[in-house]
Design a protein around this motif. Structure first.
Motif, mmCIF file in Angstrom:
data_model
loop_
_atom_site.group_PDB
_atom_site.id
_atom_site.type_symbol
_atom_site.label_atom_id
_atom_site.label_comp_id
_atom_site.label_asym_id
_atom_site.label_seq_id
_atom_site.Cartn_x
_atom_site.Cartn_y
_atom_site.Cartn_z
ATOM 1 N N SER A 4 -19.109 27.200 11.022
ATOM 2 C CA SER A 4 -19.913 26.119 11.572
ATOM 3 C C SER A 4 -20.979 26.651 12.523
ATOM 4 O O SER A 4 -20.912 27.782 13.006
ATOM 5 N N ASP A 6 -21.399 25.665 15.509
ATOM 6 C CA ASP A 6 -20.764 25.901 16.813
ATOM 7 C C ASP A 6 -20.103 27.274 16.863
ATOM 8 O O ASP A 6 -20.209 27.993 17.863
ATOM 9 N N ASP A 9 -22.778 29.922 17.198
ATOM 10 C CA ASP A 9 -23.309 29.995 18.556
ATOM 11 C C ASP A 9 -22.354 30.751 19.477
ATOM 12 O O ASP A 9 -22.788 31.572 20.304
ATOM 13 N N LEU A 10 -21.065 30.476 19.334
ATOM 14 C CA LEU A 10 -20.086 31.138 20.194
ATOM 15 C C LEU A 10 -20.009 32.629 19.882
ATOM 16 O O LEU A 10 -19.950 33.465 20.789
ATOM 17 N N LEU A 156 -14.771 20.129 25.466
ATOM 18 C CA LEU A 156 -15.710 20.013 24.347
ATOM 19 C C LEU A 156 -15.626 18.638 23.701
ATOM 20 O O LEU A 156 -16.642 18.059 23.306
ATOM 21 N N LEU A 177 -12.466 24.234 14.336
ATOM 22 C CA LEU A 177 -13.580 25.120 14.686
ATOM 23 C C LEU A 177 -13.346 26.572 14.285
ATOM 24 O O LEU A 177 -14.284 27.362 14.257
ATOM 25 N N TRP A 210 -21.862 26.402 24.385
ATOM 26 C CA TRP A 210 -21.487 25.104 23.820
ATOM 27 C C TRP A 210 -21.904 23.947 24.734
ATOM 28 O O TRP A 210 -21.353 22.857 24.657
ATOM 29 N N PRO A 213 -23.149 20.637 22.513
ATOM 30 C CA PRO A 213 -22.169 19.771 21.851
ATOM 31 C C PRO A 213 -21.024 19.318 22.764
ATOM 32 O O PRO A 213 -20.170 18.553 22.319
ATOM 33 N N CYS A 214 -20.984 19.761 24.021
ATOM 34 C CA CYS A 214 -19.847 19.454 24.896
ATOM 35 C C CYS A 214 -19.887 18.000 25.355
ATOM 36 O O CYS A 214 -20.774 17.584 26.118
#
Length: 348
Positions: A4, A6, A9-10, A156, A177, A210, A213-214
């Motif tokens: 994903s 997310d 990004d992480l 989140l 996730l 994040w 989206p948090c």
């Protein structure tokens, strides 16, 4: 292949900010094909159970210097391992560490299972540890859920149900996730996020990968999460420890039973711990109360110990204990509560 935005990004954040740890293979090295040592991952994860990274670093280095592989640890004397573990706490972990090492070395040809179920069958490995090892060491897409990850997921998704009841929901969110690409790096990334950015107090939301989206950040509730059920007040127990030293410098000691608190650890003879304590010294002597107390807190109770000392003659019987010669005695082999008593007696 689940990957994903997310998770991307992480992982991009982790590639830049991964913490350096003696048991960890960096994302750069993993990308170059260097694989983690399952022994190092397992050892670190057992040590990190209910213990901070800062406390574990030196213990990990000492263990791996003395026992560099699983067969080395499996062949070690129990007392040597328990002594090296002294001060790290939760001593059942050390006993299970040896049991697990011997199963892997003797029954599995020195190789850890590479699956969650296989790891879960080993002594001392529970659901979290099995998920962490299979993910970090073997790149299995398992869901890792420790305190840091619980906090990240609660914020989140703005989940206000209190822990521990909300664990299944938090695990469900974490599982959704977890990517099938780089799951080992991802597991370490989400734990790093909780440890360094999404901290219990004053989370650094402005620099969080994040932050967009948090849901808790958007609602302004991040600092209040995760919610927890109120803790019960800890009771206080009492006891007496007896520090007897023979005329030649040897100390009267005992090794605690394998099962129970401080199981298998070296310590001073003493009474049971409870609300009321009877003075029951290990041998006849002129036992003197130091007039000071050892105070220590365990997971479920506070402990207050009276410290009594005595000089013992050379012919003194050890009773149910044994004497440790002056040259063989190492205060560092004592668990923290027993070392506190020794420090008081030494300075009295």
């Amino acid at each position: 292949m689940r990957y994903s935005a997310d998770a991307q990004d992480l992982l991009a954040w982790y590639d830049r900010h991964a913490r350096v740890m003696p048991w960890r293979v960096s994302p750069t090295d993993r990308a170059a094909g260097i694989r983690p040592d399952p022994y190092a991952v397992w050892l670190s994860e057992v040590m990190l159970q209910q213990t901070t990274v800062a406390a574990v670093r030196d213990y990990f280095r000492r263990f791996t210097a003395r026992w560099p592989g699983i067969r080395d640890l499996a062949a070690a004397e129990d007392a040597e391992v328990m002594g090296e573990w002294a001060g790290l706490g939760y001593y059942a972990r050390a006993r299970n560490l040896l049991k697990c090492a011997r199963v892997v070395a003797n029954d599995l040809n020195g190789r850890f299972p590479d699956t969650y179920d296989g790891l879960l069958a080993l002594p001392g490995i529970g659901p979290y540890t099995a998920a962490a090892i299979s993910s970090i060491a073997f790149d299995r897409a398992e869901t890792v859920l420790d305190g840091n990850v619980e906090r990240v997921m609660a914020r989140l998704h703005d989940i206000h149900d209190p822990l521990p009841g909300s664990k299944p929901l938090l695990k469900e969110k974490a599982a959704a996730l977890t990517p099938s690409v780089r799951p080992g790096d991802y597991a370490q990334a989400v734990m790093d996020l909780g440890a360094t950015i999404c901290t219990p107090k004053s989370p650094a939301c402005g620099i969080c990968p994040w932050r967009d989206p948090c849901a808790a950040r958007a609602e302004g509730t991040a600092a209040d999460l995760p919610r927890k059920m109120p803790k019960k007040a800890k009771p206080t127990r009492y006891g007496i420890v007896y520090l007897g030293r023979r005329a030649d410098g040897a100390w009267l000691m005992e090794r605690r039973p394998d099962k129970g608190l401080l199981g298998g650890m070296l310590g001073w003879p003493g009474t049971d711990w409870g609300e009321h304590v009877a003075d029951t010294p290990p041998c006849p002597a002129n036992w003197q109360d130091l007039g000071t107390e050892v105070r220590h807190t365990f997971t479920h109770f506070h402990l207050i110990l009276t410290v009594k000392v005595a000089d013992l003659p050379l012919g003194q019987s050890a009773g149910n204990g044994f004497f440790v010669e002056k040259t063989d005695f190492r205060p560092s082999d004592l668990p923290t509560v027993m070392r506190k008593a020794f420090d008081l007696a030494r300075t009295a």
